[in-house]
Scaffold this motif. Structure first.
Motif, PDB file in Angstrom:
ATOM      1  N   PHE A   5       0.808  -1.223   0.000  1.00 30.10           N
ATOM      2  CA  PHE A   5       0.000   0.000   0.000  1.00 30.10           C
ATOM      3  C   PHE A   5       0.847   1.281   0.000  1.00 30.10           C
ATOM      4  N   ASP A   6       1.810   1.361   0.888  1.00 29.95           N
ATOM      5  CA  ASP A   6       2.579   2.605   1.069  1.00 29.95           C
ATOM      6  C   ASP A   6       3.780   2.645   0.123  1.00 29.95           C
ATOM      7  N   HIS A   7       3.473   2.818  -1.166  1.00 28.42           N
ATOM      8  CA  HIS A   7       4.527   2.771  -2.174  1.00 28.42           C
ATOM      9  C   HIS A   7       5.437   3.997  -2.140  1.00 28.42           C
ATOM     10  N   TYR A   8       5.067   4.991  -1.353  1.00 29.17           N
ATOM     11  CA  TYR A   8       5.934   6.161  -1.218  1.00 29.17           C
ATOM     12  C   TYR A   8       7.181   5.852  -0.389  1.00 29.17           C
ATOM     13  N   LEU A   9       7.151   4.754   0.350  1.00 25.16           N
ATOM     14  CA  LEU A   9       8.234   4.470   1.289  1.00 25.16           C
ATOM     15  C   LEU A   9       9.575   4.227   0.599  1.00 25.16           C
ATOM     16  N   VAL A  10       9.586   3.441  -0.469  1.00 25.71           N
ATOM     17  CA  VAL A  10      10.858   3.112  -1.113  1.00 25.71           C
ATOM     18  C   VAL A  10      11.509   4.340  -1.751  1.00 25.71           C
ATOM     19  N   PRO A  11      10.797   5.117  -2.582  1.00 20.87           N
ATOM     20  CA  PRO A  11      11.468   6.305  -3.135  1.00 20.87           C
ATOM     21  C   PRO A  11      11.950   7.275  -2.067  1.00 20.87           C
ATOM     22  N   ASN A  12      11.197   7.409  -0.998  1.00 20.20           N
ATOM     23  CA  ASN A  12      11.628   8.323   0.061  1.00 20.20           C
ATOM     24  C   ASN A  12      12.791   7.756   0.860  1.00 20.20           C
ATOM     25  N   ALA A  13      12.794   6.449   1.079  1.00 22.67           N
ATOM     26  CA  ALA A  13      13.936   5.831   1.765  1.00 22.67           C
ATOM     27  C   ALA A  13      15.200   5.996   0.927  1.00 22.67           C
ATOM     28  N   LEU A  14      15.058   5.905  -0.386  1.00 21.54           N
ATOM     29  CA  LEU A  14      16.204   6.107  -1.268  1.00 21.54           C
ATOM     30  C   LEU A  14      16.697   7.552  -1.213  1.00 21.54           C
ATOM     31  N   VAL A  15      15.759   8.488  -1.175  1.00 18.64           N
ATOM     32  CA  VAL A  15      16.151   9.896  -1.059  1.00 18.64           C
ATOM     33  C   VAL A  15      16.896  10.120   0.255  1.00 18.64           C
ATOM     34  N   GLU A  16      16.372   9.547   1.334  1.00 20.02           N
ATOM     35  CA  GLU A  16      17.048   9.698   2.633  1.00 20.02           C
ATOM     36  C   GLU A  16      18.441   9.067   2.590  1.00 20.02           C
ATOM     37  N   LEU A  17      18.564   7.944   1.905  1.00 16.68           N
ATOM     38  CA  LEU A  17      19.877   7.303   1.771  1.00 16.68           C
ATOM     39  C   LEU A  17      20.832   8.201   0.996  1.00 16.68           C
ATOM     40  N   SER A  18      20.327   8.829  -0.054  1.00 11.79           N
ATOM     41  CA  SER A  18      21.181   9.727  -0.841  1.00 11.79           C
ATOM     42  C   SER A  18      21.629  10.932  -0.011  1.00 11.79           C
ATOM     43  N   LEU A  19      20.726  11.461   0.813  1.00  8.09           N
ATOM     44  CA  LEU A  19      21.091  12.598   1.664  1.00  8.09           C
ATOM     45  C   LEU A  19      22.127  12.186   2.708  1.00  8.09           C
ATOM     46  N   LEU A  20      22.008  10.952   3.172  1.00  6.83           N
ATOM     47  CA  LEU A  20      23.020  10.417   4.091  1.00  6.83           C
ATOM     48  C   LEU A  20      24.375  10.343   3.389  1.00  6.83           C
ATOM     49  N   TYR A  21      24.363   9.874   2.152  1.00 10.24           N
ATOM     50  CA  TYR A  21      25.606   9.795   1.377  1.00 10.24           C
ATOM     51  C   TYR A  21      26.212  11.184   1.165  1.00 10.24           C
ATOM     52  N   ILE A  22      25.362  12.172   0.930  1.00 10.66           N
ATOM     53  CA  ILE A  22      25.860  13.536   0.754  1.00 10.66           C
ATOM     54  C   ILE A  22      26.594  13.987   2.009  1.00 10.66           C
ATOM     55  N   ASP A  23      26.001  13.705   3.173  1.00 10.57           N
ATOM     56  CA  ASP A  23      26.649  14.073   4.436  1.00 10.57           C
ATOM     57  C   ASP A  23      27.988  13.369   4.616  1.00 10.57           C
ATOM     58  N   GLN A  24      28.111  12.188   4.008  1.00  6.53           N
ATOM     59  CA  GLN A  24      29.350  11.415   4.132  1.00  6.53           C
ATOM     60  C   GLN A  24      30.350  11.741   3.029  1.00  6.53           C
ATOM     61  N   GLY A  25      29.969  12.651   2.126  1.00  6.70           N
ATOM     62  CA  GLY A  25      30.859  13.016   1.034  1.00  6.70           C
ATOM     63  C   GLY A  25      30.843  12.044  -0.126  1.00  6.70           C
ATOM     64  N   ARG A  26      29.842  11.175  -0.187  1.00  2.47           N
ATOM     65  CA  ARG A  26      29.752  10.182  -1.268  1.00  2.47           C
ATOM     66  C   ARG A  26      28.884  10.750  -2.397  1.00  2.47           C
ATOM     67  N   ARG A  27      29.392  11.774  -3.043  1.00  4.82           N
ATOM     68  CA  ARG A  27      28.624  12.563  -4.009  1.00  4.82           C
ATOM     69  C   ARG A  27      28.094  11.728  -5.178  1.00  4.82           C
ATOM     70  N   ASP A  28      28.957  10.966  -5.818  1.00  3.24           N
ATOM     71  CA  ASP A  28      28.548  10.220  -7.013  1.00  3.24           C
ATOM     72  C   ASP A  28      27.468   9.195  -6.701  1.00  3.24           C
ATOM     73  N   ALA A  29      27.615   8.510  -5.568  1.00  3.74           N
ATOM     74  CA  ALA A  29      26.604   7.527  -5.175  1.00  3.74           C
ATOM     75  C   ALA A  29      25.267   8.205  -4.904  1.00  3.74           C
ATOM     76  N   ALA A  30      25.326   9.377  -4.269  1.00  2.63           N
ATOM     77  CA  ALA A  30      24.097  10.124  -3.976  1.00  2.63           C
ATOM     78  C   ALA A  30      23.391  10.549  -5.256  1.00  2.63           C
ATOM     79  N   ILE A  31      24.162  11.086  -6.206  1.00  3.66           N
ATOM     80  CA  ILE A  31      23.574  11.539  -7.473  1.00  3.66           C
ATOM     81  C   ILE A  31      22.930  10.378  -8.217  1.00  3.66           C
ATOM     82  N   LYS A  32      23.588   9.245  -8.227  1.00  4.96           N
ATOM     83  CA  LYS A  32      23.053   8.073  -8.918  1.00  4.96           C
ATOM     84  C   LYS A  32      21.707   7.658  -8.329  1.00  4.96           C
ATOM     85  N   ILE A  33      21.591   7.670  -7.009  1.00  7.18           N
ATOM     86  CA  ILE A  33      20.332   7.287  -6.355  1.00  7.18           C
ATOM     87  C   ILE A  33      19.248   8.315  -6.649  1.00  7.18           C
ATOM     88  N   LEU A  34      19.585   9.584  -6.594  1.00  6.76           N
ATOM     89  CA  LEU A  34      18.591  10.634  -6.839  1.00  6.76           C
ATOM     90  C   LEU A  34      18.015  10.531  -8.244  1.00  6.76           C
TER      91      LEU A  34
END
Length: 340
Positions: free
Chosen positions: A273-302
């Motif tokens: 039902f809550d199909h918004y969860l996966v795209p938002n979890a991915l966005v949160e993961l990308s923001l975490l990567y940004i904080d860690q300096g993992r720019r390319d990985a973050a951009i790929k996920i976004l």
């Protein structure tokens, strides 16, 4: 003696310039309304200092972004840009006193018309700010009697400019489970709504509040483990994983946060039902990567989220967050195709 020049040439040229300007602005709006945020801004940006139309619409697009992301940088940038747009209008007024009042009046009217045209398509984004008080009241009601409240949600819906705001659509979707003779309660309705309003980011500097949220989530998780199987179980567990991930992030426990976000993503095919969860979890993961300096990985996920996920709850909010993150990273839009 005639100089061979058409006396109306200057006027015709001015009218053509105005038409070309409006056409370009409308093209930019079409891009914006089709979620091509970068392209829209790039179309407007070169003329924001010379065209009132471009300046006003450019500022409006940034205001929309700020309302959806609730990020301090976006809010500040939108405010500064709107001030700049006002200065452009004032500059045109000073340029020609005789024509200025009419020109500025027409430009503001046209800007308003363009803005209203935009808002008629994206009313769901702007209307959310006006709903804050209602939502706060609703959240308080959740503590009193969530079952009663969610049974009433479908009867409380309203439309603005012929459309239901996304927050109402979201609440109605969440309320469906309460229609059953044996309703299954939402695990953490208050925290879920707080997430939609960027509440976890807002309290990131308040460790005592984060700790309280984590305790609530741990208790909800324990309740789910002890509850009988039901059709919402996977969705509810994934929601708790994502929110726990945000709490871990606020606490600086980044490995645990990443694991929580990945748990949501690994359950994608099981979510019903809550199909918004996966795209938002991915966005949160990308923001975490940004904080860690993992720019390319973050951009790929976004880019993955932007292109691969459609028609989920609060999609426009998520897309604005993606746009804001890519802009912050100064990611080249042309990288999209090469990374997909």
């Amino acid at each position: 003696m005639s100089n061979g020049k058409d006396p109306n040439a200057a006027e015709n040229s001015s009218e053509m310039t105005l038409k070309a300007s409006l056409d370009e602005c409308m093209e930019a709006l079409d891009l914006f309304l089709n979620n091509h945020f970068n392209e829209s801004l790039e179309r407007l940006r070169p003329r924001v200092q010379e065209s009132m139309y471009h300046a006003l619409i450019y500022a409006t697009v940034l205001e929309m972004q700020a309302m959806m992301t609730f990020q301090h940088d976006d809010i500040t940038n939108a405010g500064d840009t709107m001030k700049s747009a006002q200065e452009v209008c004032q500059r045109f007024r000073r340029k020609s006193q005789g024509l200025a009042n009419k020109s500025v009046g027409e430009s503001l009217s046209e800007g308003k018309r363009c803005r209203n045209s935009q808002l008629s398509h994206v009313t769901e984004e702007e209307s959310e700010s006006s709903e804050m008080n209602d939502i706060n009241t609703s959240i308080l009601n959740l503590f009193q009697s969530p079952s009663l409240f969610f049974r009433q949600v479908p009867t409380l819906k309203q439309k603005i400019a012929g459309k239901s705001p996304p927050t109402e659509k979201f609440a109605i979707r969440k309320a469906r489970r309460y229609k059953s003779p044996n309703p299954v309660r939402l695990p953490v309705p208050v925290l879920e709504m707080m997430y939609m309003w960027n509440g976890f980011s807002m309290i990131s500097k308040r460790p005592e509040l984060t700790e309280g949220m984590m305790q609530t989530l741990v208790e909800a998780e324990r309740t789910l483990l002890e509850s009988p199987e039901h059709e919402y179980l996977v969705d509810d567990r994934c929601l708790i994983h994502m929110l726990k991930g945000l709490c871990f992030k606020n606490q600086g426990i980044l490995q645990a946060a990443e694991e929580c976000f990945n748990k949501v993503c690994s359950s994608e095919k099981k979510i019903k039902f809550d199909h918004y969860l996966v795209p938002n979890a991915l966005v949160e993961l990308s923001l975490l990567y940004i904080d860690q300096g993992r720019r390319d990985a973050a951009i790929k996920i976004l880019h993955k989220v932007k292109h691969n996920y459609k028609d989920y709850s609060m999609e426009s909010r998520t897309l604005f967050r993606i746009h804001a993150a890519l802009a912050k990273l100064k990611a080249n839009p042309e990288e999209e195709d090469s990374q997909m």
